[in-house]
Scaffold this motif. Sequence first.
Motif, PDB file in Angstrom:
ATOM      1  N   ALA A  29      62.696  17.162  36.658  1.00  0.00           N
ATOM      2  CA  ALA A  29      61.875  16.574  37.712  1.00  0.00           C
ATOM      3  C   ALA A  29      60.694  15.854  37.081  1.00  0.00           C
ATOM      4  N   ASN A  30      60.283  14.796  37.733  1.00  0.00           N
ATOM      5  CA  ASN A  30      59.065  14.120  37.305  1.00  0.00           C
ATOM      6  C   ASN A  30      57.860  14.984  37.683  1.00  0.00           C
ATOM      7  N   GLU A  31      56.887  15.059  36.764  1.00  0.00           N
ATOM      8  CA  GLU A  31      55.721  15.909  36.970  1.00  0.00           C
ATOM      9  C   GLU A  31      54.491  15.050  37.203  1.00  0.00           C
ATOM     10  N   ASP A  32      53.715  15.402  38.242  1.00  0.00           N
ATOM     11  CA  ASP A  32      52.467  14.720  38.522  1.00  0.00           C
ATOM     12  C   ASP A  32      51.329  15.717  38.312  1.00  0.00           C
ATOM     13  N   LEU A  33      50.312  15.312  37.533  1.00  0.00           N
ATOM     14  CA  LEU A  33      49.217  16.207  37.168  1.00  0.00           C
ATOM     15  C   LEU A  33      47.899  15.658  37.684  1.00  0.00           C
ATOM     16  N   ASP A  34      47.094  16.549  38.291  1.00  0.00           N
ATOM     17  CA  ASP A  34      45.760  16.174  38.751  1.00  0.00           C
ATOM     18  C   ASP A  34      44.789  17.288  38.384  1.00  0.00           C
ATOM     19  N   VAL A  35      43.658  16.914  37.765  1.00  0.00           N
ATOM     20  CA  VAL A  35      42.669  17.903  37.322  1.00  0.00           C
ATOM     21  C   VAL A  35      41.301  17.512  37.852  1.00  0.00           C
ATOM     22  N   THR A  36      40.596  18.469  38.451  1.00  0.00           N
ATOM     23  CA  THR A  36      39.210  18.265  38.863  1.00  0.00           C
ATOM     24  C   THR A  36      38.373  19.409  38.318  1.00  0.00           C
ATOM     25  N   VAL A  37      37.230  19.070  37.725  1.00  0.00           N
ATOM     26  CA  VAL A  37      36.344  20.076  37.137  1.00  0.00           C
ATOM     27  C   VAL A  37      34.913  19.760  37.548  1.00  0.00           C
ATOM     28  N   ALA A  38      34.194  20.783  37.984  1.00  0.00           N
ATOM     29  CA  ALA A  38      32.772  20.634  38.296  1.00  0.00           C
ATOM     30  C   ALA A  38      32.008  21.767  37.637  1.00  0.00           C
ATOM     31  N   VAL A  39      30.945  21.413  36.904  1.00  0.00           N
ATOM     32  CA  VAL A  39      30.061  22.410  36.298  1.00  0.00           C
ATOM     33  C   VAL A  39      28.662  22.163  36.842  1.00  0.00           C
ATOM     34  N   THR A  40      28.067  23.180  37.440  1.00  0.00           N
ATOM     35  CA  THR A  40      26.747  23.037  38.036  1.00  0.00           C
ATOM     36  C   THR A  40      25.810  24.112  37.502  1.00  0.00           C
TER      37      THR A  40
END
Length: 272
Positions: free
Chosen positions: A257-268
């Motif tokens: 299968a084709n893989e879709d990657l999404d990453v979100t990072v927040a440092v506060t």
Amino acid sequence: MRLTVSHVTRYRYATPIRQVVQSHRLTPSRFAGQRTLDWKVEVEGGRFSQPFTDGAGDTIRTMSMHGAVEAVDIHVTGTVDTVDLVGVLKDHRECIAPGVYLRTTRATRPDAALRKLAAKAVSGIPETARLDRAHAMAAAVADGIVYAPGETHAHTTAAEALALALGVCQDHTHALIACAVSVGIPGRYVSGYLFASADGVAHEASHAWAELHIEGLGWVGFDAANRCSPDERYIRLGSGIDSVAAAPIRGVSFGRANEDLDVTVAVTAVQQ
């Protein structure tokens, strides 16, 4: 400084796959520069092994999912207290000898240009002054590779980034390791989080920097991308011989299968 982290990694598959197995290096390191107050790594439907500590002192957990897997959502949340140790990795327990990090990989192998850059940087600095030589090489890498997102990719080598004269923190880190090893200083890749860049401007929160082994001090961090050593704005996760070995998430999937990657990072930063 008290820092909170929210890190979400999402994998999506065009068609369901049979199984996913991942190795997570997503737990903050234990050393004098940081203290974890609370930390969670959660994956809905995922099964976790008991955590273990590897030879480099990093905490590793294995996560697996079975059946018709259409998506994997990894949620990391937590709070860490940090202090500035001017880059020195103090009171960190590990059993791998520093000499192991004189070995290079495709990503960190020094070519003639990297060797020349390192030699020029340390010219006139005694071999015994390893800390001064390390700072000089970090500055040379920062001058030689301009921070420019989107110009390189995950598989760009240190030599390629220097030839292009453009890159991101991964490229700066690989290049500094290559330079250090070329003059006999062990170097390794560190993954983690950064609250802000050296000038206070918001920075991409997932970050990488190098640690070089300095006799008499131990491992010392150098962030060539920001022309500084890690301080209270940094959270250290783990290390490896290059970006692949130090990756926070590594894994394999079974199925086509084709893989879709999404990453979100927040440092506060949190008011204490």
